[in-house]
Design a protein around this motif. Structure first.
Motif, PDB file in Angstrom:
ATOM      1  N   SER A  94       0.031  -3.475 -11.954  1.00  0.00           N
ATOM      2  CA  SER A  94       0.565  -2.376 -12.759  1.00  0.00           C
ATOM      3  C   SER A  94      -0.437  -1.227 -12.851  1.00  0.00           C
ATOM      4  N   HIS A  95      -1.737  -1.561 -12.982  1.00  0.00           N
ATOM      5  CA  HIS A  95      -2.775  -0.522 -12.982  1.00  0.00           C
ATOM      6  C   HIS A  95      -2.720   0.271 -11.676  1.00  0.00           C
ATOM      7  N   LEU A  96      -2.561  -0.441 -10.552  1.00  0.00           N
ATOM      8  CA  LEU A  96      -2.479   0.215  -9.240  1.00  0.00           C
ATOM      9  C   LEU A  96      -1.298   1.178  -9.191  1.00  0.00           C
ATOM     10  N   PHE A  97      -0.116   0.691  -9.545  1.00  0.00           N
ATOM     11  CA  PHE A  97       1.090   1.520  -9.420  1.00  0.00           C
ATOM     12  C   PHE A  97       1.079   2.677 -10.420  1.00  0.00           C
ATOM     13  N   ASN A  98       0.548   2.449 -11.609  1.00  0.00           N
ATOM     14  CA  ASN A  98       0.459   3.531 -12.599  1.00  0.00           C
ATOM     15  C   ASN A  98      -0.514   4.617 -12.153  1.00  0.00           C
ATOM     16  N   ALA A  99      -1.671   4.180 -11.627  1.00  0.00           N
ATOM     17  CA  ALA A  99      -2.672   5.148 -11.166  1.00  0.00           C
ATOM     18  C   ALA A  99      -2.130   5.960  -9.995  1.00  0.00           C
ATOM     19  N   TYR A 100      -1.404   5.289  -9.087  1.00  0.00           N
ATOM     20  CA  TYR A 100      -0.837   5.995  -7.932  1.00  0.00           C
ATOM     21  C   TYR A 100       0.240   6.982  -8.380  1.00  0.00           C
ATOM     22  N   THR A 101       1.103   6.542  -9.297  1.00  0.00           N
ATOM     23  CA  THR A 101       2.158   7.424  -9.806  1.00  0.00           C
ATOM     24  C   THR A 101       1.558   8.662 -10.456  1.00  0.00           C
ATOM     25  N   GLN A 102       0.520   8.479 -11.271  1.00  0.00           N
ATOM     26  CA  GLN A 102      -0.120   9.617 -11.932  1.00  0.00           C
ATOM     27  C   GLN A 102      -0.674  10.605 -10.909  1.00  0.00           C
ATOM     28  N   ALA A 103      -1.286  10.064  -9.842  1.00  0.00           N
ATOM     29  CA  ALA A 103      -1.866  10.933  -8.814  1.00  0.00           C
ATOM     30  C   ALA A 103      -0.777  11.715  -8.075  1.00  0.00           C
ATOM     31  N   ILE A 104       0.320  11.053  -7.720  1.00  0.00           N
ATOM     32  CA  ILE A 104       1.414  11.719  -7.000  1.00  0.00           C
ATOM     33  C   ILE A 104       2.086  12.754  -7.896  1.00  0.00           C
ATOM     34  N   LYS A 106       0.796  14.399 -10.358  1.00  0.00           N
ATOM     35  CA  LYS A 106      -0.090  15.556 -10.519  1.00  0.00           C
ATOM     36  C   LYS A 106      -0.116  16.403  -9.254  1.00  0.00           C
ATOM     37  N   ARG A 107      -0.223  15.763  -8.106  1.00  0.00           N
ATOM     38  CA  ARG A 107      -0.335  16.491  -6.839  1.00  0.00           C
ATOM     39  C   ARG A 107       0.952  17.251  -6.508  1.00  0.00           C
ATOM     40  N   HIS A 108       2.091  16.666  -6.862  1.00  0.00           N
ATOM     41  CA  HIS A 108       3.376  17.269  -6.466  1.00  0.00           C
ATOM     42  C   HIS A 108       4.149  17.835  -7.656  1.00  0.00           C
ATOM     43  N   ASN A 109       3.451  18.003  -8.764  1.00  0.00           N
ATOM     44  CA  ASN A 109       4.036  18.652  -9.937  1.00  0.00           C
ATOM     45  C   ASN A 109       5.379  18.028 -10.333  1.00  0.00           C
TER      46      ASN A 109
END
Length: 204
Positions: A94-104, A106-109
């Motif tokens: 869940s930490h992995l998927f949450n961190a990835y979601t946050q990054a995407i 932010k990057r793609h608004n």
């Protein structure tokens, strides 16, 4: 609410999920790289990886969850600053998927969830299932028409198995499942029947 299968130490699991409502989750090359960097950060300390494949709107990962005695807590990372009381494999995913979601996001608004609710997991119960699942994961890009040969797809563990490049993948153990490299390649070049595990797979 569906009760998910528990993830227990020492067991092998097929981990998979897709984009919410089938949307793409890997949007450019950098997003694949970033997912793998986060995977190394959150998952490698608690699991051994036997196969993986990232496709535009979903992914497949085959792991063995380490025994508690094999986990070095100093290597663990969390998406919160507070250290959990219990080392929990589902929470690390869940930490992995949450961190990835946050990054995407932010990057793609964008906002909101990127993946479907809770990631799927299937317990791998025997060696034949393990073999067929490794083939299934590596063959996914061919099955979905991205490439004609699995060796041509850059976002899977197939090349890591057949090459001599440094890898954290359990290469020796994977090859041992197929007896050797020659048999691994031969097995992957044949049209394999996965009927025996078809009920344990997911189609996206």
């Amino acid at each position: 609410m569906e009760q998910k299968q528990p993830i227990l130490h020492g067991n092998y699991y097929h981990i998979y999920n897709r984009g919410n409502n089938g949307i793409d989750v890997f949007l450019e090359n950098e997003s694949y790289y970033h997912f793998l960097r986060l995977y190394a950060k959150y998952i490698e300390p608690i699991a051994e990886t036997f196969a993986w494949c990232l496709l535009k709107n979903h992914f497949h990962i085959l792991v063995r969850i380490k025994e508690k005695s094999e986990i070095n807590e100093n290597e663990l990372h969390y998406s919160t600053t507070q250290k959990p009381k219990v080392i929990d494999a589902p929470r690390q995913f869940s930490h992995l998927f949450n961190a990835y979601t946050q990054a995407i996001n932010k990057r793609h608004n964008r906002t909101g969830s990127l993946f479907e609710n809770t990631f799927e997991r299937k317990l791998v119960t025997n060696e034949k299932y393990l073999q067929q699942l490794i083939f299934y994961i590596h063959n996914n890009p061919v099955h979905h028409g991205f490439v004609k040969q699995m060796s041509l797809y850059p976002w899977s563990s197939y090349d890591s198995v057949i090459s001599n490049k440094p890898t954290k993948l359990m290469r020796a153990e994977v090859l041992e499942l197929f007896n050797d490299l020659e048999n691994f390649i031969y097995f992957h070049n044949q049209q394999q029947s996965i009927n025996e595990i078809s009920n344990l797979l997911i189609e996206y």
